[in-house]
Design a protein around this motif. Structure first.
Motif, mmCIF file in Angstrom:
data_model
loop_
_atom_site.group_PDB
_atom_site.id
_atom_site.type_symbol
_atom_site.label_atom_id
_atom_site.label_comp_id
_atom_site.label_asym_id
_atom_site.label_seq_id
_atom_site.Cartn_x
_atom_site.Cartn_y
_atom_site.Cartn_z
ATOM 1 N N PHE A 93 -0.514 3.432 -6.882
ATOM 2 C CA PHE A 93 -1.636 2.563 -6.531
ATOM 3 C C PHE A 93 -1.026 1.387 -5.787
ATOM 4 O O PHE A 93 0.154 1.110 -5.975
ATOM 5 N N PRO A 94 -1.807 0.704 -4.955
ATOM 6 C CA PRO A 94 -1.255 -0.515 -4.369
ATOM 7 C C PRO A 94 -0.674 -1.390 -5.489
ATOM 8 O O PRO A 94 -1.308 -1.546 -6.538
ATOM 9 N N ALA A 95 0.533 -1.866 -5.285
ATOM 10 C CA ALA A 95 1.192 -2.654 -6.327
ATOM 11 C C ALA A 95 1.834 -3.866 -5.692
ATOM 12 O O ALA A 95 2.240 -3.814 -4.529
ATOM 13 N N ARG A 96 1.936 -4.941 -6.449
ATOM 14 C CA ARG A 96 2.583 -6.133 -5.910
ATOM 15 C C ARG A 96 4.028 -5.795 -5.533
ATOM 16 O O ARG A 96 4.685 -5.022 -6.222
ATOM 17 N N LEU A 97 4.485 -6.399 -4.458
ATOM 18 C CA LEU A 97 5.856 -6.142 -4.028
ATOM 19 C C LEU A 97 6.838 -6.518 -5.134
ATOM 20 O O LEU A 97 7.856 -5.856 -5.319
ATOM 21 N N SER A 98 6.521 -7.567 -5.889
ATOM 22 C CA SER A 98 7.433 -7.961 -6.976
ATOM 23 C C SER A 98 7.527 -6.862 -8.031
ATOM 24 O O SER A 98 8.564 -6.683 -8.666
ATOM 25 N N THR A 99 6.443 -6.122 -8.219
ATOM 26 C CA THR A 99 6.481 -5.005 -9.173
ATOM 27 C C THR A 99 7.458 -3.937 -8.696
ATOM 28 O O THR A 99 8.248 -3.414 -9.474
ATOM 29 N N LEU A 134 0.829 -1.210 0.000
ATOM 30 C CA LEU A 134 0.000 0.000 0.000
ATOM 31 C C LEU A 134 0.860 1.255 0.000
ATOM 32 O O LEU A 134 0.518 2.236 -0.646
ATOM 33 N N ARG A 135 1.926 1.217 0.774
ATOM 34 C CA ARG A 135 2.726 2.426 0.920
ATOM 35 C C ARG A 135 4.190 2.098 1.125
ATOM 36 O O ARG A 135 4.530 1.062 1.669
ATOM 37 N N LEU A 136 5.025 3.043 0.721
ATOM 38 C CA LEU A 136 6.455 3.003 1.025
ATOM 39 C C LEU A 136 6.759 4.290 1.768
ATOM 40 O O LEU A 136 6.134 5.314 1.489
ATOM 41 N N GLY A 189 5.510 -6.592 -13.106
ATOM 42 C CA GLY A 189 5.953 -5.203 -13.178
ATOM 43 C C GLY A 189 7.054 -5.048 -14.202
ATOM 44 O O GLY A 189 7.818 -5.979 -14.447
ATOM 45 N N ARG A 190 7.121 -3.882 -14.840
ATOM 46 C CA ARG A 190 8.243 -3.574 -15.723
ATOM 47 C C ARG A 190 8.339 -2.082 -15.914
ATOM 48 O O ARG A 190 7.449 -1.330 -15.541
ATOM 49 N N TRP A 191 9.450 -1.691 -16.509
ATOM 50 C CA TRP A 191 9.704 -0.266 -16.752
ATOM 51 C C TRP A 191 9.475 0.043 -18.213
ATOM 52 O O TRP A 191 9.873 -0.731 -19.076
ATOM 53 N N LEU A 192 8.844 1.183 -18.490
ATOM 54 C CA LEU A 192 8.652 1.651 -19.858
ATOM 55 C C LEU A 192 9.371 2.985 -19.993
ATOM 56 O O LEU A 192 9.102 3.916 -19.244
#
Ligand SMILES: Cc1cc2nc3c(=O)[nH]c(=O)nc-3n(C[C@H](O)[C@H](O)[C@H](O)COP(=O)(O)OP(=O)(O)OC[C@H]3O[C@@H](n4cnc5c(N)ncnc54)[C@H](O)[C@@H]3O)c2cc1C
Ligand SMILES: Cc1cc2nc3c(=O)[nH]c(=O)nc-3n(C[C@H](O)[C@H](O)[C@H](O)COP(=O)(O)OP(=O)(O)OC[C@H]3O[C@@H](n4cnc5c(N)ncnc54)[C@H](O)[C@@H]3O)c2cc1C
Ligand code: FES
Lengths: 366, 426, 81
Positions: free
Chosen positions: B409-415, A296-298, B93-96
């Motif tokens: 936005f909430p994102a997977r830690l792997s992202t 959710l947050r860093l 996840g990836r970088w563009l």
């Protein structure tokens, strides 16, 4: 000019604990803080109450403080939970450290025991396969630090402590401080301004050490203990410009807090994705299930690091009525309560429960 | 290797689609990303088993059908570094990478708290429309629509087409404001025609001005609402309440990138010049992000940004006049649908403000900024990251939402741990 | 019209047209979505992926936004989980 028995500058967890302790002892206390209560390093911290044993002085203060924390265990606002600390051994080499660590903890009266690989996975099924075992410290706990700071301040206020929502700009040659609004307070001063210490007391060196943390959405039941790698101390006490270590914590909400990174030389609070990447990749090596959870947050925070890693607790050399409690690095939540008790004892001329000498600010000759 | 584009466009609504088509028309290699599964943004959201209007189909085809445009659906931007965005799609996840970036992230609804607004069955007005278009069952459902602005009518039309029984549309703005608004509409013939078309679709549905939903009530879900109108309080039994108070720009990514913002009422929007350039070199913004203006200004600003990002200033210059005309419509909207102070006073002490963490209004008393409130109450600490409560608290005059940081936005830690390797040359 | 998509929601089989969101599929069964941190029922609010009130467990992963995902053949959805 208003006069007090003790003017505490800074309401992080350390200043808050000092105000609490001094007001409990019957002193007329003023507390000076321009920002939110516990809004500095205290707000950024993980809130792990841990018996760190890498240094005898550190362990003595932690041990003393952990005892005092018992009084907070039933306080709902503190979000206190005794989840224990599970130190995991990534290698045989790590595992070889366990007996010495056990001996140190035992000598300090901290209950702990070795855990074999079978029990390790029973305690934390989400750990990666192939770990060598670990060490469990059952009494370690977690809290929500800014809430504790607020609680301590509220208690002090109820005992008549005067709160000044302002910053201190100067410590007088005699006793007292000048505030940003130019008003002055007189009386003995206790400086507890964390990383900002050198602004008021330039003779006491402090370096900020930046850290990153990540928190997930709610995934109850994924992690049960605060889990750290046994190599954590290498990261914590190394002098490398930057380092990361595996350190996860189950919050009472079911969220998982993930650390940790340490960086010297980084002075802005922005989240650094390269640092986050290193920190998370380290965590995935120990707990691969974390990969698929949503963060959710860093956030980031700065640990106040003194010249030798021990906090400055006591009278400032050469100043009759200026005291200090600052420089707790990455352990200041744990050691806040003991630090406050120790300094207030010294202010009152009482004998502290533990030997204050290792923390005496006079040790840094300037 | 990470993918690199000459022009990367965030958001595939009317603004982003126009930007992508314009930039690709100049031979640029364009990446077009959107968190949604389909292109079209909010206004051209595709409906299950139904073809969209001709304008939407043309707008979407011009971008997605262009060989120079790579369409990346279900791709959410969660972070940024100089020259590259961190995105997450169902694969990971990836970088563009990009040379120029067009931000066209649009707007979300302004959802304001009132007693009962957390009950299941209470949605946004545009929210109901979006849900219905994705197949939400409305047949035979008794629906009340309320709040403010033209979106209420659009939502009502969609709901009716899906078989809802519309009990009424309740607009907070006063009748006199609306009549003045309607009288000026002839200057925008397209809008006038649209309004007439919507009214025809809504024949027989009560449309009441100066009316505010004060409360929703029900056991496990909404069963009735209380409307405060010119003729007093009215209780209406219903199955669904859709209420929205207009829109607010999605500035989070622009803010993270350091683009200068300006305040439009209680909410920030991105500041641009006439070529849609933001304060940051190489970054453009278009559409609702630059201030709520609706579909037409979004399309025009998108095209301007696309031309400018691809280096065609003449193309960008040609569209200035129509753009100004379209923006004037937005100013009228703002004026005539200005919020009645009543609306900001609906929440009571125990009304939940932060829905993620269940924080009531009274808990926020005494907090002067978002951070201090968050530390003390958990307000804004949840999964929506303060998108809902932050907009509401700003509108209520409490405090603004604070700065952006990754993950957006909430994102997977792997992202968040995705490696940014070197660019593939576009 | 193309063939319907079959998925499982809380163990019940459902068939919906392709392009339907998971949120809409759940609503067709009249099921609740999630419980707030204080235990109150919540359901979709914004419909466009910003409010996070529609979070459910999809194919084993908790906290997924049901309004943002079109149904897929064989999807396993659990609400209030
Ligand atoms: C990422 C991270 C994780 C951590 N995790 C843990 C953990 O798990 N366990 C643990 O025990 N410790 C942890 N720590 C360490 C802990 O956070 C700190 O040691 C502790 O918070 C220090 O408290 P403090 O009160 O000295 O400082 P702060 O909390 O920084 O408080 C200082 C206060 O002084 C105020 N101030 C500054 N200047 C002035 C002035 N001129 N006048 C008046 N007021 C002023 C500031 O506004 C601030 O509120 C962590 C730290 C970080 C950064
Ligand atoms: C719920 C809702 C319903 C609406 N319905 C109508 C209507 O029926 N009629 C009407 O005239 N107007 C409607 N509007 C108004 C609408 O804002 C404009 O008409 C028009 O769609 C604006 O175009 P745009 O291109 O600026 O933004 P949008 O159409 O909003 O497009 C922005 C796109 O950016 C994407 N996006 C945002 N942030 C990110 C990110 N971080 N990563 C990836 N993608 C991202 C979004 O998914 C969205 O698709 C509605 C607005 C809302 C919020
Ligand atoms: S309904 Fe708001 S995020 Fe899905």
């Amino acid at each position: 000019m208003k006069s007090y028995d003790l003017i505490v500058v800074g309401a992080g967890i350390v200043g808050a604990a000092c105000a609490d302790c001094a007001s409990e002892a019957g002193l007329r206390v003023a507390l000076v803080e321009p920002g939110p209560i516990g809004g500095g390093a205290t707000a950024a911290a993980m809130g792990h109450l841990v018996a760190m044993d890498d240094d005898p002085a550190e362990l003595a203060l932690a041990r003393y403080s952990l005892g005092l924390w018992q009084a907070m265990a039933d306080l709902p606002q503190a979000e206190y939970r005794r989840c224990g600390t599970l130190w995991v051994a990534a290698s045989e080499e790590d595992r070889a450290r366990i007996p010495a660590k056990l001996a140190r903890l035992d000598a300090a009266g901290v209950a702990a025991r070795a855990v074999d690989a079978r029990e390790l996975y029973r305690l934390e099924p989400a750990l990666v396969a192939g770990l060598a075992g670990g060490l469990l410290v059952p009494a370690d706990a977690v809290v929500f630090p800014p809430a504790v700071a607020r609680h301590l301040v509220e208690r002090a206020l109820r005992r008549g402590t005067a709160f000044y929502r302002s910053g201190a700009s100067h410590i007088g040659a005699a006793a007292g401080v000048r505030l940003h609004d130019h008003s002055e307070l007189s009386g003995p001063v206790l400086v507890a301004t964390g990383c900002a210490l050198p602004q008021l007391l330039p003779g006491l060196p402090l370096r900020p050490r930046k850290g990153h943390l990540a928190i997930t959405d709610r995934y109850p039941g994924t992690v049960h203990h605060q889990v750290l790698e046994l190599g954590y101390a290498d990261s914590a006490h190394g002098e490398a410009d930057s380092s990361v270590a595996f350190n996860v914590q189950p919050r009472p909400t079911g969220q998982i807090l993930i650390g940790s990174s340490r960086e010297y030389g980084a002075t802005t609070p922005e989240v650094s994705l390269p640092m986050v990447r290193r920190m998370l990749q380290r965590a995935f090596r120990f707990m691969p299930v974390l990969r698929q959870l949503d963060a959710l947050r860093l956030w980031t925070g700065f640990r106040p690091v003194s010249a030798d890693g021990q906090p400055y607790l006591g009278r400032v050399a050469g100043r009759r009525d200026v005291w200090v409690a600052a420089g707790h690095e990455g352990l200041g939540i744990t050691t806040s309560l003991g630090s406050a008790r120790l300094v207030v004892d010294l202010v009152l001329g009482r004998r502290p429960a533990i030997d204050p000498q290792p923390y005496d600010p006079a040790r840094v000759a300037r | 290797m990470r993918d690199g584009y000459d022009v990367l466009v965030v958001g595939a609504g009317p603004a982003g689609l126009a930007a992508a088509a314009a930039a690709a028309g100049h031979g640029a290699r364009v990446g077009l990303i959107d968190a949604q599964a389909g292109a079209g943004g909010q206004v051209w959201r595709r409906e299950v088993a139904r073809t969209g209007p001709a304008l939407a189909r043309r707008g979407i085809a011009a971008a997605l059908g262009h060989p120079g445009v790579a369409w990346l659906p279900q791709t959410q931007v969660v972070g940024a570094e100089a020259g590259a965005l961190l995105v997450e799609d169902p694969q990971g996840g990836r970088w563009l990478g990009y040379r120029a970036l067009v931000l066209a992230a649009g707007a979300r609804e302004l959802l304001l708290p009132f007693p009962g607004w957390t009950l299941p069955g209470v949605t946004g007005a545009g929210g109901l429309q979006a849900l219905a278009k994705q197949g939400w069952p409305l047949r035979g459902c008794r629906v009340v629509i309320a709040g403010s602005g033209p979106l209420l009518l659009a939502a009502a039309v969609t709901a009716r087409r899906h078989g809802a029984e519309l009990l009424g549309v309740y607009e907070q703005a006063g009748g006199e404001h609306l009549r003045r608004f309607a009288r000026g509409l002839w200057r925008w013939p397209g809008k006038a025609a649209q309004a007439a078309w919507m009214r025809a679709r809504l024949a027989g549905v009560p449309y009441r001005c100066g009316s505010v939903v004060r409360r929703a009530s029900g056991e496990a879900r909404v069963q009735a609402v209380e409307v405060d109108g010119p003729h007093g309080l009215q209780r209406i039994a219903c199955d669904l309440l859709a209420v929205g108070y207009g829109l607010l720009p999605n500035v989070e990514l622009a803010r993270l990138l350091g683009c200068a913002l300006r305040q439009s009422g209680a909410h920030p929007c991105v500041d641009t010049d006439s070529r849609q350039r933001t304060s940051v070199e190489g970054i453009y913004a278009a559409g609702e992000l630059c201030g709520i203006g609706g579909r037409d200004s979004a399309r025009l600003e998108g095209a301007i940004a696309g031309h400018a990002a691809a280096g065609d200033d003449a193309g960008a210059a040609r569209l200035q006049r129509p753009r100004r005309h379209a923006r004037r419509f937005a100013e009228r909207l703002d004026r005539h649908f200005a919020l009645d102070p009543r609306v900001r006073a609906l929440a009571e002490a125990d009304t939940v403000i932060c829905r993620c963490e269940d924080v009531p209004l009274s808990a926020l008393d005494g907090h002067a900024d978002a951070r201090s409130a968050r530390l003390a109450t958990r307000c804004g600490m949840g999964a929506c990251q303060g998108r809902i409560c932050g907009g509401a608290l700003a509108e209520l005059g409490r405090f603004p939402r604070d700065g952006s940081r990754p993950p957006l936005f909430p994102a997977r830690l792997s992202t968040l741990a995705a490696d940014p390797v070197s660019f593939r040359d576009p | 019209m193309s063939a319907p998509v079959r998925l499982q929601i809380n163990g019940h089989g459902v068939e919906v047209p392709p392009g339907t969101s998971v949120a809409a599929a759940i609503a067709r069964l009249g099921l609740p979505f999630r419980r707030s941190v204080q235990g109150h029922w919540r359901a979709p609010l914004c419909g466009i992926g910003v409010c996070f009130e529609c979070r459910v467990r999809i194919d084993g992963l908790a906290q997924q936004r049901a309004c943002m995902l079109p149904v897929r053949e064989g999807m396993q959805v659990w609400t209030d989980a």
